[in-house]
Scaffold this motif. Structure first.
Motif, PDB file in Angstrom:
ATOM      1  N   GLY A  87       0.789  -1.225   0.000  1.00  0.00           N
ATOM      2  CA  GLY A  87       0.000   0.000   0.000  1.00  0.00           C
ATOM      3  C   GLY A  87       0.816   1.268   0.000  1.00  0.00           C
ATOM      4  O   GLY A  87       0.261   2.362  -0.156  1.00  0.00           O
ATOM      5  N   HIS A  88       2.145   1.154   0.183  1.00  0.00           N
ATOM      6  CA  HIS A  88       2.984   2.355   0.140  1.00  0.00           C
ATOM      7  C   HIS A  88       3.094   2.827  -1.308  1.00  0.00           C
ATOM      8  O   HIS A  88       3.485   2.072  -2.196  1.00  0.00           O
ATOM      9  N   VAL A  89       2.743   4.098  -1.542  1.00  0.00           N
ATOM     10  CA  VAL A  89       2.659   4.593  -2.926  1.00  0.00           C
ATOM     11  C   VAL A  89       3.521   5.818  -3.176  1.00  0.00           C
ATOM     12  O   VAL A  89       3.503   6.354  -4.281  1.00  0.00           O
ATOM     13  N   ASP A  90       4.266   6.268  -2.185  1.00  0.00           N
ATOM     14  CA  ASP A  90       5.073   7.478  -2.357  1.00  0.00           C
ATOM     15  C   ASP A  90       6.485   7.094  -2.796  1.00  0.00           C
ATOM     16  O   ASP A  90       7.349   6.795  -1.974  1.00  0.00           O
ATOM     17  N   PHE A  91       6.729   7.109  -4.106  1.00  0.00           N
ATOM     18  CA  PHE A  91       8.032   6.729  -4.640  1.00  0.00           C
ATOM     19  C   PHE A  91       9.127   7.684  -4.189  1.00  0.00           C
ATOM     20  O   PHE A  91      10.292   7.292  -4.061  1.00  0.00           O
ATOM     21  N   LEU A  92       8.793   8.945  -3.959  1.00  0.00           N
ATOM     22  CA  LEU A  92       9.793   9.947  -3.600  1.00  0.00           C
ATOM     23  C   LEU A  92      10.252   9.825  -2.143  1.00  0.00           C
ATOM     24  O   LEU A  92      11.235  10.455  -1.762  1.00  0.00           O
ATOM     25  N   ARG A  93       9.559   9.019  -1.359  1.00  0.00           N
ATOM     26  CA  ARG A  93       9.932   8.821   0.047  1.00  0.00           C
ATOM     27  C   ARG A  93       9.637   7.362   0.413  1.00  0.00           C
ATOM     28  O   ARG A  93       8.496   6.987   0.639  1.00  0.00           O
ATOM     29  N   MET A  94      10.693   6.571   0.444  1.00  0.00           N
ATOM     30  CA  MET A  94      10.546   5.139   0.698  1.00  0.00           C
ATOM     31  C   MET A  94      11.229   4.741   2.007  1.00  0.00           C
ATOM     32  O   MET A  94      12.291   5.275   2.358  1.00  0.00           O
ATOM     33  N   PRO A  95      10.634   3.788   2.740  1.00  0.00           N
ATOM     34  CA  PRO A  95      11.268   3.314   3.974  1.00  0.00           C
ATOM     35  C   PRO A  95      12.426   2.379   3.681  1.00  0.00           C
ATOM     36  O   PRO A  95      12.355   1.540   2.777  1.00  0.00           O
ATOM     37  N   LEU A  96      13.515   2.541   4.421  1.00  0.00           N
ATOM     38  CA  LEU A  96      14.615   1.582   4.412  1.00  0.00           C
ATOM     39  C   LEU A  96      14.442   0.735   5.666  1.00  0.00           C
ATOM     40  O   LEU A  96      14.760   1.163   6.771  1.00  0.00           O
ATOM     41  N   ASP A  97      13.902  -0.443   5.462  1.00  0.00           N
ATOM     42  CA  ASP A  97      13.507  -1.304   6.574  1.00  0.00           C
ATOM     43  C   ASP A  97      14.424  -2.520   6.635  1.00  0.00           C
ATOM     44  O   ASP A  97      14.622  -3.209   5.629  1.00  0.00           O
ATOM     45  N   ALA A  98      14.995  -2.783   7.803  1.00  0.00           N
ATOM     46  CA  ALA A  98      15.948  -3.884   7.939  1.00  0.00           C
ATOM     47  C   ALA A  98      15.867  -4.477   9.339  1.00  0.00           C
ATOM     48  O   ALA A  98      15.276  -3.894  10.252  1.00  0.00           O
ATOM     49  N   GLU A  99      16.446  -5.644   9.490  1.00  0.00           N
ATOM     50  CA  GLU A  99      16.599  -6.282  10.793  1.00  0.00           C
ATOM     51  C   GLU A  99      18.003  -6.845  10.909  1.00  0.00           C
ATOM     52  O   GLU A  99      18.557  -7.377   9.933  1.00  0.00           O
ATOM     53  N   VAL A 100      18.576  -6.689  12.066  1.00  0.00           N
ATOM     54  CA  VAL A 100      19.914  -7.206  12.368  1.00  0.00           C
ATOM     55  C   VAL A 100      19.795  -8.131  13.572  1.00  0.00           C
ATOM     56  O   VAL A 100      19.280  -7.736  14.616  1.00  0.00           O
ATOM     57  N   SER A 101      20.253  -9.352  13.415  1.00  0.00           N
ATOM     58  CA  SER A 101      20.195 -10.342  14.488  1.00  0.00           C
ATOM     59  C   SER A 101      21.594 -10.897  14.735  1.00  0.00           C
ATOM     60  O   SER A 101      22.351 -11.122  13.788  1.00  0.00           O
ATOM     61  N   LEU A 102      21.912 -11.114  16.010  1.00  0.00           N
ATOM     62  CA  LEU A 102      23.249 -11.592  16.369  1.00  0.00           C
ATOM     63  C   LEU A 102      23.172 -12.743  17.349  1.00  0.00           C
ATOM     64  O   LEU A 102      22.197 -12.894  18.093  1.00  0.00           O
ATOM     65  N   ALA A 103      24.217 -13.553  17.346  1.00  0.00           N
ATOM     66  CA  ALA A 103      24.348 -14.655  18.283  1.00  0.00           C
ATOM     67  C   ALA A 103      25.827 -14.883  18.546  1.00  0.00           C
ATOM     68  O   ALA A 103      26.689 -14.405  17.801  1.00  0.00           O
ATOM     69  N   VAL A 104      26.135 -15.593  19.616  1.00  0.00           N
ATOM     70  CA  VAL A 104      27.500 -16.033  19.873  1.00  0.00           C
ATOM     71  C   VAL A 104      27.665 -17.367  19.177  1.00  0.00           C
ATOM     72  O   VAL A 104      26.921 -18.315  19.432  1.00  0.00           O
ATOM     73  N   SER A 105      28.615 -17.444  18.261  1.00  0.00           N
ATOM     74  CA  SER A 105      28.747 -18.619  17.408  1.00  0.00           C
ATOM     75  C   SER A 105      30.028 -19.390  17.707  1.00  0.00           C
ATOM     76  O   SER A 105      31.070 -18.796  17.989  1.00  0.00           O
ATOM     77  N   THR A 106      29.937 -20.707  17.658  1.00  0.00           N
ATOM     78  CA  THR A 106      31.098 -21.566  17.845  1.00  0.00           C
ATOM     79  C   THR A 106      31.651 -21.974  16.484  1.00  0.00           C
ATOM     80  O   THR A 106      30.901 -22.436  15.617  1.00  0.00           O
ATOM     81  N   ILE A 107      32.934 -21.774  16.308  1.00  0.00           N
ATOM     82  CA  ILE A 107      33.589 -22.085  15.041  1.00  0.00           C
ATOM     83  C   ILE A 107      34.671 -23.118  15.300  1.00  0.00           C
ATOM     84  O   ILE A 107      35.490 -22.966  16.220  1.00  0.00           O
ATOM     85  N   THR A 108      34.653 -24.177  14.533  1.00  0.00           N
ATOM     86  CA  THR A 108      35.665 -25.220  14.676  1.00  0.00           C
ATOM     87  C   THR A 108      36.346 -25.467  13.328  1.00  0.00           C
ATOM     88  O   THR A 108      35.798 -25.165  12.271  1.00  0.00           O
ATOM     89  N   ASP A 109      37.529 -26.019  13.407  1.00  0.00           N
ATOM     90  CA  ASP A 109      38.286 -26.362  12.210  1.00  0.00           C
ATOM     91  C   ASP A 109      38.041 -27.843  11.909  1.00  0.00           C
ATOM     92  O   ASP A 109      38.416 -28.709  12.705  1.00  0.00           O
ATOM     93  N   PRO A 110      37.375 -28.161  10.782  1.00  0.00           N
ATOM     94  CA  PRO A 110      37.065 -29.573  10.497  1.00  0.00           C
ATOM     95  C   PRO A 110      38.302 -30.442  10.326  1.00  0.00           C
ATOM     96  O   PRO A 110      38.225 -31.658  10.439  1.00  0.00           O
ATOM     97  N   THR A 111      39.450 -29.813  10.088  1.00  0.00           N
ATOM     98  CA  THR A 111      40.685 -30.588   9.903  1.00  0.00           C
ATOM     99  C   THR A 111      41.486 -30.715  11.192  1.00  0.00           C
ATOM    100  O   THR A 111      42.489 -31.416  11.225  1.00  0.00           O
ATOM    101  N   ASP A 112      41.028 -30.005  12.250  1.00  0.00           N
ATOM    102  CA  ASP A 112      41.776 -30.034  13.508  1.00  0.00           C
ATOM    103  C   ASP A 112      40.790 -29.880  14.653  1.00  0.00           C
ATOM    104  O   ASP A 112      40.352 -28.778  14.965  1.00  0.00           O
ATOM    105  N   ASP A 113      40.411 -30.997  15.297  1.00  0.00           N
ATOM    106  CA  ASP A 113      39.387 -30.946  16.334  1.00  0.00           C
ATOM    107  C   ASP A 113      39.879 -30.306  17.630  1.00  0.00           C
ATOM    108  O   ASP A 113      39.110 -30.126  18.571  1.00  0.00           O
ATOM    109  N   THR A 114      41.170 -29.944  17.695  1.00  0.00           N
ATOM    110  CA  THR A 114      41.680 -29.264  18.889  1.00  0.00           C
ATOM    111  C   THR A 114      41.564 -27.740  18.761  1.00  0.00           C
ATOM    112  O   THR A 114      41.818 -27.022  19.713  1.00  0.00           O
ATOM    113  N   PHE A 115      41.187 -27.287  17.575  1.00  0.00           N
ATOM    114  CA  PHE A 115      41.095 -25.847  17.343  1.00  0.00           C
ATOM    115  C   PHE A 115      39.628 -25.433  17.256  1.00  0.00           C
ATOM    116  O   PHE A 115      38.884 -25.930  16.415  1.00  0.00           O
ATOM    117  N   GLY A 116      39.226 -24.561  18.138  1.00  0.00           N
ATOM    118  CA  GLY A 116      37.856 -24.073  18.122  1.00  0.00           C
ATOM    119  C   GLY A 116      37.725 -22.851  19.004  1.00  0.00           C
ATOM    120  O   GLY A 116      38.523 -22.637  19.921  1.00  0.00           O
TER     121      GLY A 116
END
Length: 294
Positions: A29-58
């Motif tokens: 329903g938004h019809v104003d081309f000269l004024r448009m919303p910039l709508d976004a979402e940012v989501s974060l988490a604490v992530s675990t990263i491991t090295d598939p070639t070295d199970d001692t590194f993570g």
């Protein structure tokens, strides 16, 4: 008859399990081309990263603060309607009280000391705290009453250079015990609005008649990248552990910078690009084709 079209492109996600960027088109329903919303979402988490070639590194990786950089083409950011969100004072005090009283938090701090992030929060609010015998007591400084302290702490705010800052410079997310950013940060209404109100990141004002676009980059300063080594059991060689941690942290940051270069980005040495996306708006005819008019 004209209608408004849009396209969204995901350009890069360096850590998709840790940082997610979503960009949304305008509401129906938004019809104003000269004024448009910039709508976004940012989501974060604490992530675990491991090295598939070295199970001692993570390691686990998270962030205390990030930046949203907005660059525009054929448009500008409107002066009004810019998203900002402060920490609700009463909610924050309740969470602080809960965190200070929670035994699981206190017990994992050595010698009964309160965690550094909580100490920083207490200092910010002019509260002194001490803990004896496994219990915690807090009181306000003589010159300050917590109930009446002037409170201004933003979780999200617009800063110079077409940037938004998510997280406090020193406290990170003060609603989290460790200060790390978790969850979604742009979904709640902007300050001064109520639940259900439409509050996009900002509004774009067209400077051309046909098509314009905006690009959002999620960036983080390397100092705001928090690295937690994954260690099993007690490590008797503390000095060696500290050196290993330092080496692995450098490797983690270098890996992100390498991904940036692979994606064609060249950020400053003290920053990394975590995600990048773009939205374009254009006029189209009733047939659905893009209007060729100037």
């Amino acid at each position: 008859m004209e209608d408004i079209g849009h396209t969204v492109r995901e350009l890069s996600h360096a850590l998709p399990l840790c940082v997610e960027l979503e960009i949304f088109g305008p509401r129906q329903g938004h019809v104003d081309f000269l004024r448009m919303p910039l709508d976004a979402e940012v989501s974060l988490a604490v992530s675990t990263i491991t090295d598939p070639t070295d199970d001692t590194f993570g390691f686990q990786i998270g962030f205390k603060r990030i930046f949203l950089d907005v660059s525009t083409k054929g448009c500008r950011i409107a002066k009004d309607g810019r998203y900002k969100r402060s920490v609700p004072k009463e909610e924050f005090k309740l969470l602080l009280k809960r965190n200070l009283e929670e035994k699981s938090v206190i017990q994992r701090e050595r010698r009964g000391e309160i965690g550094a992030n909580i100490q920083g929060i207490l200092k910010f609010l002019k509260i002194s705290a001490s803990m004896k015998g496994g219990r915690e007591k807090s009181k306000t400084d003589a010159s300050s009453d917590v109930q009446e302290t002037e409170f201004s702490l933003y979780l999200v705010q617009r800063i110079a250079g077409m940037r938004w800052e998510i997280g406090h410079e020193t406290l990170g997310d003060p609603l989290q015990v460790d200060g790390l950013l978790r969850g979604s940060y742009l979904s709640p209404p902007s300050d001064g609005n109520t639940k259900g109100d439409y509050t996009p990141l900002c509004y774009l004002e067209a400077e051309v008649a046909k098509r314009y676009s905006a690009t959002i980059e999620i960036r983080a300063a390397t100092k705001d990248c928090v690295y937690l080594p994954v260690v099993d059991g007690e490590d008797a060689h503390k000095l060696l552990e500290e050196k290993t941690t330092q080496i692995e942290r450098i490797l983690a940051i270098k890996a992100l910078q390498k991904q940036n270069r692979k994606d064609g980005f060249d950020p400053p040495d003290d920053e990394i690009i975590l995600a990048r996306g773009e939205i374009s708006f254009y006029r189209k005819t009733i047939s659905g084709n893009e209007n060729d008019g100037k």
